[in-house]
Design a protein around this motif. Structure first.
Motif, PDB file in Angstrom:
ATOM      1  N   LYS A 153     -58.680  56.810 -84.386  1.00 42.93           N
ATOM      2  CA  LYS A 153     -58.415  56.049 -83.168  1.00 42.93           C
ATOM      3  C   LYS A 153     -59.152  54.708 -83.165  1.00 42.93           C
ATOM      4  O   LYS A 153     -59.776  54.319 -82.184  1.00 42.93           O
ATOM      5  CB  LYS A 153     -58.784  56.878 -81.933  1.00 42.93           C
ATOM      6  N   LEU A 154     -59.049  54.029 -84.284  1.00 42.46           N
ATOM      7  CA  LEU A 154     -59.690  52.730 -84.452  1.00 42.46           C
ATOM      8  C   LEU A 154     -58.629  51.669 -84.686  1.00 42.46           C
ATOM      9  O   LEU A 154     -57.727  51.861 -85.507  1.00 42.46           O
ATOM     10  CB  LEU A 154     -60.658  52.758 -85.640  1.00 42.46           C
ATOM     11  N   LYS A 155     -58.736  50.564 -83.969  1.00 41.41           N
ATOM     12  CA  LYS A 155     -57.838  49.432 -84.155  1.00 41.41           C
ATOM     13  C   LYS A 155     -58.673  48.167 -84.313  1.00 41.41           C
ATOM     14  O   LYS A 155     -59.707  48.016 -83.671  1.00 41.41           O
ATOM     15  CB  LYS A 155     -56.873  49.284 -82.979  1.00 41.41           C
ATOM     16  N   MET A 156     -58.185  47.274 -85.158  1.00 41.70           N
ATOM     17  CA  MET A 156     -58.918  46.051 -85.414  1.00 41.70           C
ATOM     18  C   MET A 156     -57.945  44.910 -85.666  1.00 41.70           C
ATOM     19  O   MET A 156     -56.961  45.068 -86.376  1.00 41.70           O
ATOM     20  CB  MET A 156     -59.831  46.211 -86.631  1.00 41.70           C
ATOM     21  N   THR A 157     -58.223  43.785 -85.064  1.00 39.23           N
ATOM     22  CA  THR A 157     -57.424  42.588 -85.289  1.00 39.23           C
ATOM     23  C   THR A 157     -58.285  41.531 -85.962  1.00 39.23           C
ATOM     24  O   THR A 157     -59.411  41.259 -85.528  1.00 39.23           O
ATOM     25  CB  THR A 157     -56.870  42.027 -83.965  1.00 39.23           C
ATOM     26  N   MET A 158     -57.755  40.942 -87.033  1.00 41.08           N
ATOM     27  CA  MET A 158     -58.443  39.865 -87.744  1.00 41.08           C
ATOM     28  C   MET A 158     -57.648  38.582 -87.605  1.00 41.08           C
ATOM     29  O   MET A 158     -56.446  38.562 -87.871  1.00 41.08           O
ATOM     30  CB  MET A 158     -58.584  40.202 -89.239  1.00 41.08           C
ATOM     31  N   LYS A 159     -58.319  37.516 -87.189  1.00 44.10           N
ATOM     32  CA  LYS A 159     -57.721  36.194 -87.142  1.00 44.10           C
ATOM     33  C   LYS A 159     -58.373  35.339 -88.226  1.00 44.10           C
ATOM     34  O   LYS A 159     -59.581  35.091 -88.196  1.00 44.10           O
ATOM     35  CB  LYS A 159     -57.906  35.562 -85.766  1.00 44.10           C
ATOM     36  N   LEU A 160     -57.558  34.914 -89.181  1.00 43.54           N
ATOM     37  CA  LEU A 160     -58.026  34.145 -90.332  1.00 43.54           C
ATOM     38  C   LEU A 160     -57.754  32.669 -90.044  1.00 43.54           C
ATOM     39  O   LEU A 160     -56.728  32.119 -90.412  1.00 43.54           O
ATOM     40  CB  LEU A 160     -57.306  34.617 -91.598  1.00 43.54           C
ATOM     41  N   ASN A 161     -58.696  32.030 -89.378  1.00 40.88           N
ATOM     42  CA  ASN A 161     -58.443  30.707 -88.810  1.00 40.88           C
ATOM     43  C   ASN A 161     -58.401  29.580 -89.829  1.00 40.88           C
ATOM     44  O   ASN A 161     -57.791  28.551 -89.583  1.00 40.88           O
ATOM     45  CB  ASN A 161     -59.489  30.403 -87.740  1.00 40.88           C
ATOM     46  N   ASP A 162     -59.061  29.748 -90.955  1.00 38.42           N
ATOM     47  CA  ASP A 162     -59.062  28.661 -91.942  1.00 38.42           C
ATOM     48  C   ASP A 162     -58.959  29.222 -93.361  1.00 38.42           C
ATOM     49  O   ASP A 162     -59.721  28.857 -94.243  1.00 38.42           O
ATOM     50  CB  ASP A 162     -60.328  27.804 -91.802  1.00 38.42           C
ATOM     51  N   LEU A 163     -58.031  30.136 -93.569  1.00 35.07           N
ATOM     52  CA  LEU A 163     -57.892  30.791 -94.869  1.00 35.07           C
ATOM     53  C   LEU A 163     -57.547  29.770 -95.945  1.00 35.07           C
ATOM     54  O   LEU A 163     -56.569  29.038 -95.838  1.00 35.07           O
ATOM     55  CB  LEU A 163     -56.809  31.871 -94.794  1.00 35.07           C
ATOM     56  N   GLN A 164     -58.378  29.723 -96.992  1.00 32.62           N
ATOM     57  CA  GLN A 164     -58.213  28.750 -98.064  1.00 32.62           C
ATOM     58  C   GLN A 164     -58.108  29.459 -99.410  1.00 32.62           C
ATOM     59  O   GLN A 164     -58.616  30.566 -99.591  1.00 32.62           O
ATOM     60  CB  GLN A 164     -59.417  27.801 -98.111  1.00 32.62           C
ATOM     61  N   VAL A 165     -57.471  28.805-100.361  1.00 39.16           N
ATOM     62  CA  VAL A 165     -57.455  29.250-101.747  1.00 39.16           C
ATOM     63  C   VAL A 165     -58.488  28.432-102.505  1.00 39.16           C
ATOM     64  O   VAL A 165     -58.418  27.205-102.538  1.00 39.16           O
ATOM     65  CB  VAL A 165     -56.066  29.071-102.385  1.00 39.16           C
ATOM     66  N   VAL A 166     -59.480  29.114-103.086  1.00 36.49           N
ATOM     67  CA  VAL A 166     -60.568  28.423-103.780  1.00 36.49           C
ATOM     68  C   VAL A 166     -60.669  28.942-105.207  1.00 36.49           C
ATOM     69  O   VAL A 166     -60.290  30.077-105.509  1.00 36.49           O
ATOM     70  CB  VAL A 166     -61.914  28.624-103.052  1.00 36.49           C
ATOM     71  N   LYS A 167     -61.169  28.107-106.085  1.00 38.90           N
ATOM     72  CA  LYS A 167     -61.390  28.497-107.470  1.00 38.90           C
ATOM     73  C   LYS A 167     -62.735  29.202-107.600  1.00 38.90           C
ATOM     74  O   LYS A 167     -63.706  28.854-106.935  1.00 38.90           O
ATOM     75  CB  LYS A 167     -61.370  27.269-108.384  1.00 38.90           C
ATOM     76  N   THR A 168     -62.781  30.209-108.459  1.00 41.15           N
ATOM     77  CA  THR A 168     -64.038  30.888-108.756  1.00 41.15           C
ATOM     78  C   THR A 168     -64.506  30.488-110.145  1.00 41.15           C
ATOM     79  O   THR A 168     -63.746  29.921-110.936  1.00 41.15           O
ATOM     80  CB  THR A 168     -63.875  32.407-108.684  1.00 41.15           C
ATOM     81  N   ASN A 169     -65.763  30.783-110.434  1.00 41.80           N
ATOM     82  CA  ASN A 169     -66.301  30.520-111.765  1.00 41.80           C
ATOM     83  C   ASN A 169     -67.046  31.751-112.258  1.00 41.80           C
ATOM     84  O   ASN A 169     -67.060  32.796-111.596  1.00 41.80           O
ATOM     85  CB  ASN A 169     -67.194  29.280-111.763  1.00 41.80           C
ATOM     86  N   ALA A 170     -67.714  31.617-113.409  1.00 43.85           N
ATOM     87  CA  ALA A 170     -68.309  32.781-114.057  1.00 43.85           C
ATOM     88  C   ALA A 170     -69.402  33.431-113.222  1.00 43.85           C
ATOM     89  O   ALA A 170     -69.634  34.641-113.335  1.00 43.85           O
ATOM     90  CB  ALA A 170     -68.858  32.379-115.429  1.00 43.85           C
ATOM     91  N   ASP A 171     -70.093  32.673-112.384  1.00 39.97           N
ATOM     92  CA  ASP A 171     -71.196  33.265-111.632  1.00 39.97           C
ATOM     93  C   ASP A 171     -70.785  33.755-110.244  1.00 39.97           C
ATOM     94  O   ASP A 171     -71.598  34.318-109.515  1.00 39.97           O
ATOM     95  CB  ASP A 171     -72.359  32.280-111.508  1.00 39.97           C
ATOM     96  N   THR A 172     -69.524  33.580-109.869  1.00 38.89           N
ATOM     97  CA  THR A 172     -69.082  34.016-108.543  1.00 38.89           C
ATOM     98  C   THR A 172     -69.270  35.513-108.315  1.00 38.89           C
ATOM     99  O   THR A 172     -69.778  35.912-107.253  1.00 38.89           O
ATOM    100  CB  THR A 172     -67.619  33.627-108.297  1.00 38.89           C
ATOM    101  N   PRO A 173     -68.897  36.383-109.254  1.00 44.80           N
ATOM    102  CA  PRO A 173     -69.090  37.820-108.996  1.00 44.80           C
ATOM    103  C   PRO A 173     -70.528  38.191-108.677  1.00 44.80           C
ATOM    104  O   PRO A 173     -70.788  38.974-107.753  1.00 44.80           O
ATOM    105  CB  PRO A 173     -68.610  38.472-110.297  1.00 44.80           C
ATOM    106  N   ASP A 174     -71.504  37.644-109.423  1.00 42.20           N
ATOM    107  CA  ASP A 174     -72.902  37.974-109.173  1.00 42.20           C
ATOM    108  C   ASP A 174     -73.417  37.370-107.871  1.00 42.20           C
ATOM    109  O   ASP A 174     -74.296  37.928-107.217  1.00 42.20           O
ATOM    110  CB  ASP A 174     -73.770  37.494-110.337  1.00 42.20           C
ATOM    111  N   ARG A 175     -72.867  36.224-107.473  1.00 34.81           N
ATOM    112  CA  ARG A 175     -73.327  35.564-106.248  1.00 34.81           C
ATOM    113  C   ARG A 175     -72.706  36.172-105.004  1.00 34.81           C
ATOM    114  O   ARG A 175     -73.379  36.344-103.989  1.00 34.81           O
ATOM    115  CB  ARG A 175     -72.988  34.066-106.282  1.00 34.81           C
TER     116      ARG A 175
END
Length: 306
Positions: free
Chosen positions: A248-270
């Protein structure tokens, strides 16, 4: 408040973005819909994959202005924060309540975790996907790619045997994939399409869902509105409403500034790591604190997870 915040643990692992699976009936607005030609499964799969491929493997979706409204036990709590997601399993969400840290949820290729400030005790709960596959007792419905699916960037194997459900007189149809959960249980993944062609902000895909083997809804993600990304032309969600009927849980998410960004090699660890979180950690697979022995048989598990 504790029960509401604890309920967000579901967000941790299912947000990870869909019986009849919806509440899409409200979209019919009481109208009798004229039957359209039967869609082809291969065309629907191609439509989904075309959009997903616009987001590259080194791309991530990032929202720094995330609004969350969570409803449980007839109460509502609002949170604000940020999230970042990269297929297939990289995910991070941090949120605050009245300016104070309240939630930290994450996933990478190896494990998922969540920290809820109002839990008692406020442990950093985590579990590896390997342990989950071996049947670790994680007492909430879990599907690691649900968030990627709900964000519209999941890929679909054209070689799989999909089913098409076209309800008579309804303004939607369902693309159904029979598969298994990480624990090896049979489930269905469902994508719900609006039958008539529309343009943003109206969504063509109006919902995603998970169902158990009996056809009961595990999780429903209703897509309220979408937004085209300027750089990639991908259609991405603007507002998503999640529903977990069993809890009985409901949740609404508003993604107001959803962007596509590039990742690099250190992104997973950061970003997609719990390494720098200074909370006492609790392993959901062994039911023990990190660095401690196994709990005695019958010992209590984490609050909200028994």
């Amino acid at each position: 408040m504790r029960s509401i915040i604890a309920g967000l643990s579901l967000v941790a692992v299912l947000l990870v973005v869909g019986c009849n699976v919806l509440s899409p009936h409200a979209r019919d607005n009481g109208r009798v819909v004229t039957e359209a030609p039967m869609p082809k499964v291969e065309d629907l799969v191609r439509y989904l994959n075309t959009n997903a491929k616009l987001i590259g493997d080194t791309d991530a979706l990032k929202c720094t202005n995330l609004e969350i409204d969570c409803r449980a036990d007839r109460q509502t709590v609002g949170l604000g924060g940020w999230m970042m997601c990269q297929k297939p399993r990289n995910f991070r969400l941090q949120a605050k309540v009245i300016g104070q840290p309240a939630v930290d949820i994450g996933s990478n290729n190896d494990e998922f975790w969540y920290w809820i400030s109002k839990n008692e005790p406020p442990y950093l709960f985590h579990c590896s996907y390997e342990a989950l596959g071996r049947g670790a007792n994680v007492p909430f419905p879990f599907q690691p790619d649900m968030v990627v699916t709900a964000l519209g960037i999941a890929s679909y194997d054209p070689a799989k045997n999909y089913q098409l459900n076209v309800p008579k007189g309804k303004n939607y149809f369902e693309l159904i994939e029979n598969t298994t959960s990480p624990q090896g249980q049979p489930i269905q993944k469902v994508v719900v399409f609006r039958r008539n062609g529309v343009a943003p902000p109206d969504p063509q895909v109006i919902a995603y869902a998970l169902r158990d083997s009996k056809g009961n809804n595990i999780c429903i993600a209703n897509i309220k509105s979408v937004q085209p990304n300027r750089e990639t032309t991908a259609i991405l969600p603007k507002e998503v409403s999640f529903d977990w009927p069993a809890v009985k849980l409901k949740m609404t998410m508003k993604l107001n500034d959803l962007q596509v960004v590039k990742t690099n090699a250190d992104t997973p660890d950061r970003v997609f790591s719990r390494r720098n979180l200074n909370y006492q950690a609790y392993d959901l697979a062994t039911r023990s604190l990190d660095g401690a022995g196994l709990q005695q048989a019958g010992a209590a598990g984490p609050v909200g997870m028994r």
